[in-house]
Structure formats: structure tokens, C-alpha cells
Design a protein around this motif. Structure first.
Motif, mmCIF file in Angstrom:
data_model
loop_
_atom_site.group_PDB
_atom_site.id
_atom_site.type_symbol
_atom_site.label_atom_id
_atom_site.label_comp_id
_atom_site.label_asym_id
_atom_site.label_seq_id
_atom_site.Cartn_x
_atom_site.Cartn_y
_atom_site.Cartn_z
ATOM 1 N N LEU A 266 0.839 -1.199 0.000
ATOM 2 C CA LEU A 266 0.000 0.000 0.000
ATOM 3 C C LEU A 266 0.875 1.250 0.000
ATOM 4 C CD1 LEU A 266 -2.864 1.119 0.066
ATOM 5 C CD2 LEU A 266 -2.753 1.037 2.559
ATOM 6 N N LYS A 267 1.878 1.273 0.864
ATOM 7 C CA LYS A 267 2.790 2.414 0.929
ATOM 8 C C LYS A 267 3.553 2.566 -0.385
ATOM 9 C CE LYS A 267 6.501 4.346 3.732
ATOM 10 N NZ LYS A 267 7.360 4.128 4.891
ATOM 11 N N GLU A 268 4.022 1.458 -0.958
ATOM 12 C CA GLU A 268 4.738 1.506 -2.230
ATOM 13 C C GLU A 268 3.843 2.033 -3.345
ATOM 14 O OE1 GLU A 268 6.995 -1.997 -3.347
ATOM 15 O OE2 GLU A 268 7.282 -2.473 -1.232
ATOM 16 N N SER A 269 2.563 1.682 -3.305
ATOM 17 C CA SER A 269 1.624 2.163 -4.319
ATOM 18 C C SER A 269 1.437 3.675 -4.220
ATOM 19 C CB SER A 269 0.266 1.470 -4.166
ATOM 20 O OG SER A 269 0.399 0.091 -4.362
ATOM 21 N N PHE A 270 1.345 4.190 -2.995
ATOM 22 C CA PHE A 270 1.213 5.634 -2.813
ATOM 23 C C PHE A 270 2.454 6.370 -3.317
ATOM 24 C CE2 PHE A 270 -2.054 4.690 0.535
ATOM 25 C CZ PHE A 270 -3.110 5.295 -0.140
ATOM 26 N N VAL A 271 3.632 5.829 -3.032
ATOM 27 C CA VAL A 271 4.867 6.451 -3.505
ATOM 28 C C VAL A 271 4.902 6.435 -5.025
ATOM 29 C CG1 VAL A 271 7.393 6.242 -3.546
ATOM 30 C CG2 VAL A 271 6.151 5.922 -1.396
ATOM 31 N N ARG B 282 2.518 9.043 -6.354
ATOM 32 C CA ARG B 282 3.055 10.390 -6.176
ATOM 33 C C ARG B 282 4.102 10.698 -7.242
ATOM 34 N NH1 ARG B 282 5.605 10.429 -1.117
ATOM 35 N NH2 ARG B 282 7.586 10.278 -2.152
ATOM 36 N N VAL B 283 4.974 9.720 -7.545
ATOM 37 C CA VAL B 283 5.975 9.896 -8.598
ATOM 38 C C VAL B 283 5.276 10.098 -9.944
ATOM 39 C CG1 VAL B 283 7.818 8.734 -9.891
ATOM 40 C CG2 VAL B 283 7.799 8.647 -7.397
ATOM 41 N N LEU B 284 4.236 9.341 -10.188
ATOM 42 C CA LEU B 284 3.481 9.472 -11.434
ATOM 43 C C LEU B 284 2.901 10.876 -11.569
ATOM 44 C CD1 LEU B 284 2.037 8.326 -13.948
ATOM 45 C CD2 LEU B 284 0.200 7.609 -12.425
ATOM 46 N N LYS C 273 6.184 10.091 -15.026
ATOM 47 C CA LYS C 273 6.847 8.845 -15.431
ATOM 48 C C LYS C 273 6.125 7.658 -14.806
ATOM 49 C CE LYS C 273 11.362 10.969 -15.922
ATOM 50 N NZ LYS C 273 12.745 10.980 -15.453
ATOM 51 N N ILE C 274 5.740 6.721 -15.649
ATOM 52 C CA ILE C 274 5.022 5.550 -15.154
ATOM 53 C C ILE C 274 5.967 4.365 -14.997
ATOM 54 C CG2 ILE C 274 3.215 3.866 -15.654
ATOM 55 C CD1 ILE C 274 1.730 6.073 -17.111
ATOM 56 N N SER D 252 13.079 0.798 -7.394
ATOM 57 C CA SER D 252 12.163 0.353 -6.365
ATOM 58 C C SER D 252 11.541 1.560 -5.683
ATOM 59 C CB SER D 252 12.917 -0.477 -5.337
ATOM 60 O OG SER D 252 12.057 -0.799 -4.273
ATOM 61 N N TYR D 253 10.293 1.422 -5.282
ATOM 62 C CA TYR D 253 9.598 2.479 -4.571
ATOM 63 C C TYR D 253 9.538 2.193 -3.085
ATOM 64 C CZ TYR D 253 8.422 4.182 -9.141
ATOM 65 O OH TYR D 253 8.510 4.662 -10.400
#
Length: 147
Positions: free
Chosen positions: A123-128, A131-133, A138-139, A144-145
Motif C-alpha cells: 500500500l505504501k509503495e503504491s502511494f509512492v 506520487r511519482v506518477l 513517469k510511469i 524500487s519504490y
């Protein structure tokens, strides 16, 4: 490529998480050893003279005041850093023993015992990633996030 599917020692995707513990143990009939890490399928323990690959070894150890006696089979001998050790795969565990091992591992998980691979927070990695997106557009990035 075929060797990855044939040799179970190489199939990393089937491996269970290993919990870094330091438990004193006894290999019945062989002597004392130290368990360095354990998973649902077995342990890595310091090697003992007289134990050979393929030997069936009853493993006795205590964790959180509970004594465990589990049958194992030595499947490999190898050096892990400074430790000359052996991989012992649990062998012939009945349902009761399997439940005890699962309960023990669950208690280590709850108490925060270090494990490999580290537990990921998707979940945390998805939010990061999101946010980068939004900030860079950049997709697809090869990094690693994890934070």
C-alpha cells in the motif's frame, strides 16, 4: 531455463520467508547446535560432525517457553558468512506439528523478528509510485519504490 523448474533448490519463488533467530537446539543422537534461521519448511543450523546429507535428525529446541521436537532431514551443507552450517528440511511432520510451527512463525511475525525477504508494504509503495506518477509523469521506471 529448464533447470529452474526441475531443481527445487533454485526455485526461489517457492521459498518461505526465513526468520533470523538464534536458538540453541539439540540434534538427537548427534549433539548441540545453534539454529540461525528458520522457515515453515526447515532451519539453517551450525554443522555438527557425524551428520551427513540425507540423515534423518530429530531437532529439539525451545522458543517462548514451548519445547519443539521436529523431525528433519539434512539436505545441504554450506558456508553462510563465517558459519559452516547445514540446511535441515522438516520431514514427516504431522498436522499438530505443522500447526505448532505456523503458530511459532506467526508469533515471530507479530513480535517483529527480522526476516528475509523483508516484509513489503504494498500500500505504501503504491502511494509512492502514484506520487511519482503525478509529480513527474513517469510511469515505467526501473527503480524500487520501497522506503
Amino acid at each position: 531455463v529448464r533447470v529452474y523448474y526441475v531443481d527445487p533448490k533454485i526455485r526461489w519463488w517457492e521459498a518461505f520467508p526465513r526468520y533470523n533467530i538464534g536458538l540453541d537446539a539439540i540434534l538427537e543422537g548427534f549433539g548441540s547446535t545453534k539454529i540461525h534461521d528458520m522457515s515453515k519448511s526447515g532451519v539453517f543450523a551450525e554443522a555438527i560432525d557425524g551428520v551427513n546429507e540425507g540423515d534423518i535428525v530429530p531437532l529439539i529446541f525451545t522458543s517462548d517457553g514451548v519445547e519443539y521436537k521436529l523431525n528433519g532431514k539434512t539436505v545441504a551443507f554450506f558456508q553462510k558468512g563465517p558459519i559452516k552450517g547445514m540446511g535441515i528440511q522438516f520431514f514427516g511432520l504431522d498436522t499438530k506439528d505443522q500447526k505448532m510451527v505456523k503458530k511459532l512463525i506467526k508469533s515471530w511475525e507479530k513480535s517483529g523478528v527480522e526476516r528475509r525477504p523483508a516484509k513489503r508494504n504494498y500500500l505504501k509503495e503504491s502511494f509512492v509510485w502514484f506520487r511519482v506518477l503525478l509529480t513527474t509523469g513517469k510511469i515505467l521506471q526501473q527503480k524500487s519504490y520501497r522506503k
